[in-house]
Write a protein that holds these residues in place. Structure first.
Motif, PDB file in Angstrom:
ATOM      1  N   GLY A  66       0.950  -1.018   0.106  1.00  0.00           N
ATOM      2  CA  GLY A  66       0.252  -0.360  -0.372  1.00  0.00           C
ATOM      3  C   GLY A  66       0.984   0.976  -0.184  1.00  0.00           C
ATOM      4  O   GLY A  66       0.265   2.300   0.035  1.00  0.00           O
ATOM      5  N   ILE A  67       2.082   0.954  -0.204  1.00  0.00           N
ATOM      6  CA  ILE A  67       3.016   2.195  -0.287  1.00  0.00           C
ATOM      7  C   ILE A  67       2.853   2.763  -1.449  1.00  0.00           C
ATOM      8  O   ILE A  67       2.361   2.884  -3.088  1.00  0.00           O
ATOM      9  N   GLY A  68       2.389   4.221  -1.687  1.00  0.00           N
ATOM     10  CA  GLY A  68       2.350   5.552  -2.796  1.00  0.00           C
ATOM     11  C   GLY A  68       2.525   6.582  -2.186  1.00  0.00           C
ATOM     12  O   GLY A  68       3.848   7.137  -1.789  1.00  0.00           O
ATOM     13  N   LYS A  69       1.535   7.226  -3.075  1.00  0.00           N
ATOM     14  CA  LYS A  69       1.374   9.009  -2.991  1.00  0.00           C
ATOM     15  C   LYS A  69       2.054   9.624  -1.650  1.00  0.00           C
ATOM     16  O   LYS A  69       1.081   9.235  -1.066  1.00  0.00           O
ATOM     17  N   ASP A  70       2.817  10.042  -1.958  1.00  0.00           N
ATOM     18  CA  ASP A  70       3.804  11.105  -0.204  1.00  0.00           C
ATOM     19  C   ASP A  70       4.684  10.128   1.291  1.00  0.00           C
ATOM     20  O   ASP A  70       4.220  10.535   1.915  1.00  0.00           O
ATOM     21  N   ASP A  71       3.794   8.113   0.403  1.00  0.00           N
ATOM     22  CA  ASP A  71       4.233   7.937   1.655  1.00  0.00           C
ATOM     23  C   ASP A  71       6.043   8.166   1.800  1.00  0.00           C
ATOM     24  O   ASP A  71       6.582   8.153   0.589  1.00  0.00           O
ATOM     25  N   GLU A  72       6.478   7.327   2.676  1.00  0.00           N
ATOM     26  CA  GLU A  72       7.912   7.267   2.672  1.00  0.00           C
ATOM     27  C   GLU A  72       8.541   5.589   3.087  1.00  0.00           C
ATOM     28  O   GLU A  72       7.819   5.241   3.880  1.00  0.00           O
ATOM     29  N   ILE A  73      10.035   5.616   2.289  1.00  0.00           N
ATOM     30  CA  ILE A  73      10.611   4.151   3.223  1.00  0.00           C
ATOM     31  C   ILE A  73      11.782   4.843   3.553  1.00  0.00           C
ATOM     32  O   ILE A  73      12.074   5.155   3.140  1.00  0.00           O
ATOM     33  N   ILE A  74      12.391   4.034   4.340  1.00  0.00           N
ATOM     34  CA  ILE A  74      13.438   4.188   5.029  1.00  0.00           C
ATOM     35  C   ILE A  74      14.296   2.872   4.547  1.00  0.00           C
ATOM     36  O   ILE A  74      13.819   1.715   5.031  1.00  0.00           O
ATOM     37  N   THR A  75      15.301   3.328   3.723  1.00  0.00           N
ATOM     38  CA  THR A  75      16.217   1.956   3.363  1.00  0.00           C
ATOM     39  C   THR A  75      17.913   2.681   3.357  1.00  0.00           C
ATOM     40  O   THR A  75      18.694   3.718   3.651  1.00  0.00           O
ATOM     41  N   SER A  76      18.591   1.994   2.781  1.00  0.00           N
ATOM     42  CA  SER A  76      19.446   2.100   3.040  1.00  0.00           C
ATOM     43  C   SER A  76      19.802   2.657   0.733  1.00  0.00           C
ATOM     44  O   SER A  76      19.982   2.595  -0.077  1.00  0.00           O
ATOM     45  N   PRO A  77      21.507   4.048   1.116  1.00  0.00           N
ATOM     46  CA  PRO A  77      22.031   4.325   0.108  1.00  0.00           C
ATOM     47  C   PRO A  77      22.829   3.625  -0.806  1.00  0.00           C
ATOM     48  O   PRO A  77      23.351   3.856  -1.726  1.00  0.00           O
ATOM     49  N   VAL A 122      13.210  -0.917   4.414  1.00  0.00           N
ATOM     50  CA  VAL A 122      13.647  -1.835   3.366  1.00  0.00           C
ATOM     51  C   VAL A 122      14.927  -2.240   4.101  1.00  0.00           C
ATOM     52  O   VAL A 122      15.529  -1.058   3.192  1.00  0.00           O
ATOM     53  N   PRO A 123      15.838  -2.826   4.374  1.00  0.00           N
ATOM     54  CA  PRO A 123      17.043  -3.195   4.555  1.00  0.00           C
ATOM     55  C   PRO A 123      17.472  -3.807   3.175  1.00  0.00           C
ATOM     56  O   PRO A 123      17.047  -4.567   3.113  1.00  0.00           O
ATOM     57  N   VAL A 124      18.905  -3.637   3.287  1.00  0.00           N
ATOM     58  CA  VAL A 124      19.647  -4.721   1.936  1.00  0.00           C
ATOM     59  C   VAL A 124      20.571  -4.762   2.801  1.00  0.00           C
ATOM     60  O   VAL A 124      21.448  -5.154   3.406  1.00  0.00           O
ATOM     61  N   HIS A 125      20.727  -6.522   2.229  1.00  0.00           N
ATOM     62  CA  HIS A 125      21.661  -7.085   2.581  1.00  0.00           C
ATOM     63  C   HIS A 125      22.468  -7.645   1.640  1.00  0.00           C
ATOM     64  O   HIS A 125      22.968  -7.652   1.380  1.00  0.00           O
ATOM     65  N   PHE A 126      23.739  -6.194   2.033  1.00  0.00           N
ATOM     66  CA  PHE A 126      24.616  -5.862   0.986  1.00  0.00           C
ATOM     67  C   PHE A 126      25.867  -7.158   1.101  1.00  0.00           C
ATOM     68  O   PHE A 126      26.828  -7.588   2.503  1.00  0.00           O
ATOM     69  N   GLY A 127      26.067  -7.568  -0.267  1.00  0.00           N
ATOM     70  CA  GLY A 127      26.769  -8.909  -0.200  1.00  0.00           C
ATOM     71  C   GLY A 127      26.517 -10.130   0.161  1.00  0.00           C
ATOM     72  O   GLY A 127      26.810 -10.929  -0.055  1.00  0.00           O
ATOM     73  N   GLY A 128      25.240 -10.226   1.009  1.00  0.00           N
ATOM     74  CA  GLY A 128      24.778 -11.727   1.494  1.00  0.00           C
ATOM     75  C   GLY A 128      24.881 -11.470   2.529  1.00  0.00           C
ATOM     76  O   GLY A 128      24.101 -12.632   3.886  1.00  0.00           O
ATOM     77  N   LYS A 129      25.498 -10.803   3.410  1.00  0.00           N
ATOM     78  CA  LYS A 129      25.726 -10.704   5.097  1.00  0.00           C
ATOM     79  C   LYS A 129      24.335 -10.061   5.289  1.00  0.00           C
ATOM     80  O   LYS A 129      23.761  -8.976   5.300  1.00  0.00           O
ATOM     81  N   ALA A 130      23.822 -11.065   6.363  1.00  0.00           N
ATOM     82  CA  ALA A 130      22.695 -10.413   6.587  1.00  0.00           C
ATOM     83  C   ALA A 130      22.565  -8.878   7.653  1.00  0.00           C
ATOM     84  O   ALA A 130      23.572  -8.292   8.284  1.00  0.00           O
TER      85      ALA A 130
END
Length: 375
Positions: A66-77, A122-130
């Protein structure tokens, strides 16, 4: 050239694909469902929904949430741009959180970024490391947020014997050619929530539901993001060797760890004993005095047949993001980008390859630790 990662295709894979090519259904047949079931069996997730790419899978997950207009997600750059692009495609905004020295999101910084508009972490498992999923889930539960894992590097990764893909609200895997297994291009969303699975299936196929006989109805917006049976057959065949692939990658990584122990010119990334990494990447981080000659080091390694790569330019530094959101700065992410090199580590390598790479890498670093920059 020894690439940093590559696919491993055998005769069983070729036979599986050819069998589909000789069958009545190249798409919308039984292979996709079989591949989805294999993903569930492997990870312990209740549902898997395959897509034609991990990018469309990310978009599908965000839409299902249900993510849409003007919503935000927090994630990794420190990720491929698709992680945040697909939120923007739905008129949402990515809020970047700085990373730790291993390239993973710094969970200690997440909570202060939460606003009334935040819908998901929205976390990202960089390189496969959890990432630290336990802490991230605690934050999400406290603020009633979803956790949607970008696990494009992490099929086969696990924490305390629990596989990535079976833990959070939704998890996205990639089957691009350089990932632990491949379908050529492809992705999947795994979830334990039946409603999300149903939404995802509609989203990938025009928002249409079948009723009876020829009758169908488009009940919501959707797209053609379906995986073909050709791709699924390759994935299903590859799944049989996933643990073998990861075992080989881990063997190479373990050799590097032993060779590089105590090095002063760079650091490796430690995998805790209670975790298994899919080892999509073997990243090292150079000391600051080697940031300047990094391009020369990269070039010298390529000239010696070692296909190192850099992962990643911080997403917010891309021109599109600067134009849309203005300049941003995250100290650790930028230092990580200046420092990081990914050494070859994949299932087609042997220990002789790893020894050559380690020997050559250490020799070139020693030269540039004295020489410095070429300009």
């Amino acid at each position: 050239m020894i690439p940093y990662s590559t696919q491993a295709i055998n005769e069983d894979d070729i036979t599986a694909v050819v069998n589909v090519l000789r069958s009545s259904h190249l798409t919308q047949g039984e292979q996709v469902e079989s591949f989805e079931q294999a993903l569930c069996d492997y990870t312990g997730a209740s549902y898997a929904v395959c897509f034609n790419s991990a990018t469309s899978a990310l978009m599908g997950a965000y839409d299902a949430a249900g993510i849409g207009k003007d919503d935000e997600i927090i994630t990794s750059p420190i990720s491929f741009v698709a992680t945040s692009n697909m939120a923007i495609a739905l008129d949402a905004k990515p809020i970047f959180c700085d990373v730790k020295l291993d390239g993973n999101i710094d969970e200690r910084l997440i909570e202060k970024l939460i606003t009334p508009r935040t819908k998901a972490i929205v976390p990202v498992h960089f390189g496969g490391k959890a990432v630290n999923l336990k802490k991230i889930q605690e934050i999400a539960d406290k603020h009633k947020l979803l956790v949607i894992e970008d696990a494009c590097h992490a099929l086969g990764s696990k924490v305390d014997d629990k596989k990535i893909g079976s833990i959070s609200d939704m998890t996205i895997f990639s089957f691009h050619a350089i990932k632990p297994i491949t379908t050529g291009e492809g992705g999947a969303v795994l979830t334990n929530d039946k409603n999300y699975a149903e939404k995802l299936r509609r989203f990938r196929s025009h928002g249409i539901v079948k009723k009876q006989l020829w009758s169908m109805d488009m009940i919501e917006m959707g797209y053609n993001y379906r995986m073909t049976d050709i791709a699924a057959a390759l994935g299903l065949s590859q799944m049989k060797r996933l643990d073998t692939f990861i075992g080989k990658r881990d063997e190479i990584a373990t050799y590097y760890d032993s060779r590089f122990k105590g090095q002063k010119l760079f650091q490796t990334i430690n995998i805790p004993k209670n975790e298994q990494s899919a080892r999509h990447l073997y990243p090292i981080t150079l000391i600051p005095s080697l940031h300047c000659p990094k391009e020369d080091i990269y070039t010298a390694l390529h000239e010696n047949g070692i296909g190192v790569q850099v992962h990643y330019k911080p997403i917010y530094q891309n021109s599109f993001y600067v134009q849309k959101y203005g300049k941003q700065s995250f100290c650790v992410a930028e230092d990580f980008y200046r420092s990081e090199l990914s050494l070859p580590c994949h299932q087609k390598m042997n220990l002789e390859d790893a020894k050559y790479i380690a020997d050559t890498f250490l020799k070139i670093l020693d030269e540039y630790s004295i020489r410095g920059c070429s300009f």
